[in-house]
Scaffold this motif. Sequence first.
Motif, PDB file in Angstrom:
ATOM      1  N   ARG A  93      11.263   0.229   4.332  1.00  0.00           N
ATOM      2  CA  ARG A  93      11.508   1.667   4.177  1.00  0.00           C
ATOM      3  C   ARG A  93      12.014   2.311   5.462  1.00  0.00           C
ATOM      4  NH1 ARG A  93       6.399   0.200   3.839  1.00  0.00           N
ATOM      5  NH2 ARG A  93       4.763   1.095   5.158  1.00  0.00           N
ATOM      6  N   GLY A 102      13.317  -0.403  -3.503  1.00  0.00           N
ATOM      7  CA  GLY A 102      12.525   0.252  -2.468  1.00  0.00           C
ATOM      8  C   GLY A 102      13.424   0.735  -1.348  1.00  0.00           C
ATOM      9  N   THR A 122      12.827 -11.206  -3.423  1.00  0.00           N
ATOM     10  CA  THR A 122      12.328 -10.102  -4.236  1.00  0.00           C
ATOM     11  C   THR A 122      12.777 -10.298  -5.681  1.00  0.00           C
ATOM     12  OG1 THR A 122      12.592  -8.689  -2.292  1.00  0.00           O
ATOM     13  CG2 THR A 122      12.178  -7.602  -4.405  1.00  0.00           C
ATOM     14  N   GLN A 134       8.685   7.436  -1.014  1.00  0.00           N
ATOM     15  CA  GLN A 134       8.348   6.092  -0.545  1.00  0.00           C
ATOM     16  C   GLN A 134       7.928   6.101   0.907  1.00  0.00           C
ATOM     17  OE1 GLN A 134      11.261   3.205   0.422  1.00  0.00           O
ATOM     18  NE2 GLN A 134       9.947   1.481  -0.073  1.00  0.00           N
ATOM     19  N   GLN A 137       1.893  -2.457   3.453  1.00  0.00           N
ATOM     20  CA  GLN A 137       1.909  -1.888   2.101  1.00  0.00           C
ATOM     21  C   GLN A 137       1.293  -2.860   1.115  1.00  0.00           C
ATOM     22  OE1 GLN A 137       4.985  -1.952   3.887  1.00  0.00           O
ATOM     23  NE2 GLN A 137       5.553  -3.998   3.215  1.00  0.00           N
ATOM     24  N   GLY A 187      -0.887  -2.385  -0.990  1.00  0.00           N
ATOM     25  CA  GLY A 187      -1.206  -1.795  -2.288  1.00  0.00           C
ATOM     26  C   GLY A 187      -0.209  -2.111  -3.384  1.00  0.00           C
ATOM     27  N   VAL A 188       0.965  -2.608  -3.029  1.00  0.00           N
ATOM     28  CA  VAL A 188       1.967  -2.911  -4.055  1.00  0.00           C
ATOM     29  C   VAL A 188       1.877  -4.363  -4.532  1.00  0.00           C
ATOM     30  CG1 VAL A 188       3.509  -1.193  -3.049  1.00  0.00           C
ATOM     31  CG2 VAL A 188       3.778  -3.591  -2.412  1.00  0.00           C
ATOM     32  N   GLU A 189       1.002  -5.160  -3.905  1.00  0.00           N
ATOM     33  CA  GLU A 189       1.022  -6.593  -4.175  1.00  0.00           C
ATOM     34  C   GLU A 189       0.306  -6.991  -5.463  1.00  0.00           C
ATOM     35  OE1 GLU A 189       2.825  -8.691  -2.507  1.00  0.00           O
ATOM     36  OE2 GLU A 189       3.470  -7.062  -1.192  1.00  0.00           O
ATOM     37  N   GLU A 240       4.028   5.318   0.666  1.00  0.00           N
ATOM     38  CA  GLU A 240       3.821   3.893   0.904  1.00  0.00           C
ATOM     39  C   GLU A 240       3.306   3.664   2.324  1.00  0.00           C
ATOM     40  OE1 GLU A 240       6.078   0.605  -1.121  1.00  0.00           O
ATOM     41  OE2 GLU A 240       6.972   0.453   0.878  1.00  0.00           O
ATOM     42  N   GLY A 281      -0.097  -5.638  -8.464  1.00  0.00           N
ATOM     43  CA  GLY A 281       0.697  -5.550  -9.685  1.00  0.00           C
ATOM     44  C   GLY A 281       1.737  -6.656  -9.769  1.00  0.00           C
ATOM     45  N   LYS A 282       2.352  -6.990  -8.610  1.00  0.00           N
ATOM     46  CA  LYS A 282       3.321  -8.089  -8.590  1.00  0.00           C
ATOM     47  C   LYS A 282       2.658  -9.408  -8.956  1.00  0.00           C
ATOM     48  CE  LYS A 282       6.274  -6.167  -4.916  1.00  0.00           C
ATOM     49  NZ  LYS A 282       6.802  -6.415  -3.545  1.00  0.00           N
TER      50      LYS A 282
END
Length: 505
Positions: free
Chosen positions: A249, A137, A193, A330, A469, A471-473, A334, A475-476
């Motif tokens: 970012r 990222g 990460t 990004q 952000q 919205g990325v969590e 993001e 899937g993780k």
Amino acid sequence: MTSPAQPSSLAAIAALPKADLKSIFTTDTDRLSKLVLSQGPIRFDWSKTHLTDDLLAGFLDLAQEQDFAGWRDALFAGQAVNNSEGRAAEHPAERGEGNADSVAHAKMLHQRMRGLVDAIEAGALGEVRHILHIGIGGSALGPKLIVDALDGDGVRYDVAIVSNVDGTALERALEGFDPHTTLIAIASKTFTTSETMLNAASAINWMVEAGVDDPYGKVIALTAAPEKAMEWGVDETRILPFAESVGGRYSLWSSIGFPAAMALGWDAFESLLEGAAAMDRHFRLSPLAENAPLIAAFVDQYYARVQGYQTRALFAYDERLALLPSYLQQLEMESNGKSVTRDNQPVVGPTAPITWGGVGTDAQHAVFQLLHQGTVISPVEFIASIEPGHVLDPAHHRALLVNCFAQGAALLRGKENADDPARAYPGNRPSTTILLDDVTPEALGALIAFYEHRTFANAVLMGINPFDQFGVELGKEIAKSIEADGATGFDPSTMALIELALGGE
């Protein structure tokens, strides 16, 4: 400071007629003086957009209704503009602009980084010829953009930046690297990460297998969680912290920029910061009607929210800026790809468009067919440099710039052909041109800071928080569940894929 879901001034803007770009310079003869703005080494030209005096007045009303000035002041004062996480967003402090205490802290951390850079150059960690930077990222995209854009100024080390957890990416990065003269920089805000730490472990194993004495002694940690880095095995003297209030970012100005400082030299890194600081001052102090990031946000809002255009295309007519579209994907998507306002109300209408793009003149032979004649209309942004990045025949750069300017003119003008509609161009398609004096550290710093502030200005006009952000969590979380529990409780398609590719593990 408020964030209404449907500002009344936006409805007034939507009711205004859409100008005809083909005749707009005839009806607005002083258009260039109003919509072309020079700031430092950058010239911004919005004259080929549909902005009119009435639209500009309407958007200035929107900025006032959304308390743009208040939110801007809060950003630079170090207040919690990231309300969902209760944090400030203090990337400007890394450039010397912002809350005084935060600026002083950032300067102290920069001096710590410079001290380590000087020590490495003096041989404190042995011979170093290669730098392997591992992140993902913003921890990778920013440094990669800077090093790639400025490497013509004389990179002093071989730099490879790896983000993808695919082992092929790491293998390719290590090709030609000598493990005995390689320095590993691990960039992770939390130092947890998963993709980054897996790549880091594999890089350490690569050194161990090559017989490197004390591989962990060749690791530099770039993180906001120094205690986690120490637990992982990095000595405190080789940890370069940055503030928790600096988002990933927005972090290339902090210790995340370490590989750029090493590769380009500290003077170049400082010039990058100074260029960004100049744009910070412009954004913070300029009247709203003459504020480059805010005017750019007006253009974005008009096309995305009023006209409903779902994409924004960016084409760098300079090979040195080839990675800029990826970086901005990004930064913009993001940050502003949200569906609720700061007060958790549904956003009415679109938010961030899809950012995409490429490099001219390659893109002219790939995607410009759609831009000129397709049914999907996408505002286009051209970026070019007056000075070339090479010493070859000047005909190369002249051809590049001629093509860049011709594309904007063609999108505007179009061409009628009643006898052969397949060869007709509708025209009336908007574009912006951003022209740099040259791709220098100062200009690049100013350009990136411009995009950061433009992103923030867009968020304020929409009443959303650009600094979280979440919205990325999901899937993780699901990936961790698959690793821990295997194929249980998922939809049939996902379970079949796991069974086929992972053996149901």
